[in-house]
Design a protein around this motif. Structure first.
Motif, PDB file in Angstrom:
ATOM      1  N   GLY A 155      -2.913   1.327   7.178  1.00 12.38           N
ATOM      2  CA  GLY A 155      -3.808   0.915   6.109  1.00 12.38           C
ATOM      3  C   GLY A 155      -4.743  -0.235   6.416  1.00 12.38           C
TER       4      GLY A 155
ATOM      5  N   GLN B 136      -3.673   9.560  -1.500  1.00 13.19           N
ATOM      6  CA  GLN B 136      -4.621   8.455  -1.603  1.00 13.19           C
ATOM      7  C   GLN B 136      -3.850   7.142  -1.630  1.00 13.19           C
ATOM      8  OE1 GLN B 136      -8.105   8.951  -1.606  1.00 13.19           O
ATOM      9  NE2 GLN B 136      -7.345  10.996  -1.058  1.00 13.19           N
ATOM     10  N   ILE B 137      -4.392   6.121  -0.974  1.00 14.73           N
ATOM     11  CA  ILE B 137      -3.699   4.837  -0.908  1.00 14.73           C
ATOM     12  C   ILE B 137      -3.902   4.054  -2.194  1.00 14.73           C
ATOM     13  CG2 ILE B 137      -3.727   2.566   0.199  1.00 14.73           C
ATOM     14  CD1 ILE B 137      -4.027   3.904   2.858  1.00 14.73           C
TER      15      ILE B 137
ATOM     16  N   VAL C 120       1.978   1.088   5.298  1.00 17.45           N
ATOM     17  CA  VAL C 120       1.799   2.021   4.184  1.00 17.45           C
ATOM     18  C   VAL C 120       3.106   2.771   3.973  1.00 17.45           C
ATOM     19  CG1 VAL C 120       0.518   4.037   3.330  1.00 17.45           C
ATOM     20  CG2 VAL C 120      -0.651   2.299   4.717  1.00 17.45           C
TER      21      VAL C 120
ATOM     22  N   THR D 118      -4.498  -1.186  -8.131  1.00 13.78           N
ATOM     23  CA  THR D 118      -5.647  -0.724  -7.345  1.00 13.78           C
ATOM     24  C   THR D 118      -6.979  -0.952  -8.048  1.00 13.78           C
ATOM     25  OG1 THR D 118      -4.205   1.024  -6.484  1.00 13.78           O
ATOM     26  CG2 THR D 118      -6.560   1.176  -5.966  1.00 13.78           C
TER      27      THR D 118
ATOM     28  N   LEU E 165       0.858  -1.181   0.000  1.00 14.15           N
ATOM     29  CA  LEU E 165       0.000   0.000   0.000  1.00 14.15           C
ATOM     30  C   LEU E 165       0.896   1.234   0.000  1.00 14.15           C
ATOM     31  CD1 LEU E 165      -2.775  -0.929   2.620  1.00 14.15           C
ATOM     32  CD2 LEU E 165      -2.814  -1.227   0.128  1.00 14.15           C
ATOM     33  N   GLN E 166       0.635   2.143  -0.926  1.00 16.92           N
ATOM     34  CA  GLN E 166       1.481   3.329  -1.062  1.00 16.92           C
ATOM     35  C   GLN E 166       0.635   4.573  -1.270  1.00 16.92           C
ATOM     36  OE1 GLN E 166       5.195   3.279  -3.524  1.00 16.92           O
ATOM     37  NE2 GLN E 166       4.070   4.756  -4.775  1.00 16.92           N
ATOM     38  N   LEU E 167       1.012   5.666  -0.635  1.00 15.91           N
ATOM     39  CA  LEU E 167       0.327   6.939  -0.821  1.00 15.91           C
ATOM     40  C   LEU E 167       0.772   7.573  -2.135  1.00 15.91           C
ATOM     41  CD1 LEU E 167       0.679   8.428   2.783  1.00 15.91           C
ATOM     42  CD2 LEU E 167      -1.401   7.505   1.752  1.00 15.91           C
TER      43      LEU E 167
END
Length: 313
Positions: free
Chosen positions: A127, A65-66, A115, A79, A58-60
């Motif tokens: 997350g 936004q994730i 995250v 995603t 999971l990355q911003l």
């Protein structure tokens, strides 16, 4: 029909993890499987990823936004594919009475999933797995728990209690929802809900009393959602002891003074942490078998799930 519980396929022992392995949970495979039918699902495999496969995280993004991206190349963004695949799968899960997900997974984790920022630097365990987030949004009443948390005895009992309650309510809906059936259901769950949250019990009582203010569908869903939220709260020893004393009150005119004192002693020892709940509960059930009481015998509190699971021991 047996209780149906969704489960991350790897937690059921299927070799679908990124490394070709699994994370089998003995409580699920060896104990709970005797009483429920598991419905395994791996959102990453369902999305089209193979086994073994590259890891994901999971990355911003730049808008905070994730996103679900490849751990080796953040430009590979999974995603939308995950969301689309999940949206197609969710309708078939409407009949589930619970779900066990894989902890820490960027697709299945229920909470505290790692995250990173856009550079890949960790920003915290903030997350929720993309699949599980959609699952909980679609079915906010569904009991969901992580495999790791189910190693905790209290969380394990709490989850199973919710699963059985959810299933019983779903059976009520299948046989045709009426306010009369809801009143009877609420009556049978009185002491169980009270043990988890006296406040929620009163609120549920008001909801039932105001049944005419809602459409049947709205009332049925609201009661289920509020019931599951109430049972999710941990039943403390103090609250359990209060319920046990309420139950003892039904025998105040029929038990000898010595028998009442023995029960009070066991309840107090339980409250102080010296005995398991099973001690005073077993004695209460013994007195109930000797002096039948229809209202008490209908109470789910005495057996919210099969005794064979050994969760109250």
């Amino acid at each position: 029909m047996r209780i149906q519980v969704g489960i991350s396929a790897c937690v059921l022992g299927q070799k679908v993890r990124f490394n070709g392995g699994h994370k089998a949970l003995p409580f699920a495979t060896d104990q709970l499987s005797r009483f429920v039918d598991f419905v395994p699902y791996c959102p990453e495999v369902a999305m089209g990823m193979g086994t073994p496969r590259e890891t994901i995280r999971l990355q911003l993004d730049t808008h905070q936004q994730i996103r679900l991206v490849s751990s080796t190349d953040a430009a590979i963004d999974h995603t939308e594919a995950m969301r689309s695949s999940t949206a197609k799968a969710l309708p078939a899960m409407a009949a589930l009475s619970g779900y066990i997900v894989c902890a820490k997974s960027p697709s299945c984790g229920m909470e505290r999933v790692k995250v990173t920022d856009i550079t890949g630097f960790p920003v915290g365990k903030l997350g929720v797995g993309v699949f599980t987030q959609q699952l909980m949004q679609q079915y906010p009443w569904l009991p969901v728990e992580e495999d790791g948390r189910l190693h905790d005895a209290n969380l394990r009992e709490n989850f199973v209690t919710r699963v059985w309650a959810c299933y019983q309510y779903q059976q009520l809906l299948q046989s045709g929802f009426t306010v009369g059936k809801l009143v009877a259901f609420h009556s049978r769950y009185k002491f169980l809900v009270m043990a988890h949250s006296p406040v929620a019990y009163r609120e549920l009582g008001r909801l039932v009393a105001q049944a005419k203010l809602f459409s049947p569908d709205e009332l049925a869903l609201r009661y289920l959602t509020d019931l599951m939220q109430a049972l999710k709260q941990t039943a403390s020893r103090k609250q359990q002891a209060n319920v046990l004393q309420h139950l003892l009150g039904f025998f105040k005119h029929s038990l000898a003074a010595s028998a009442k004192q023995e029960l009070l002693r066991l309840i107090e020892h339980y409250r102080l942490g010296h005995l398991p709940l099973l001690a005073p509960l077993t004695l209460l059930k013994h007195h109930l078998s000797q002096q039948p009481h229809a209202y008490l015998q209908a109470q789910v509190y005495f057996q919210p799930f099969p005794d064979e699971l050994g969760l109250r021991a």
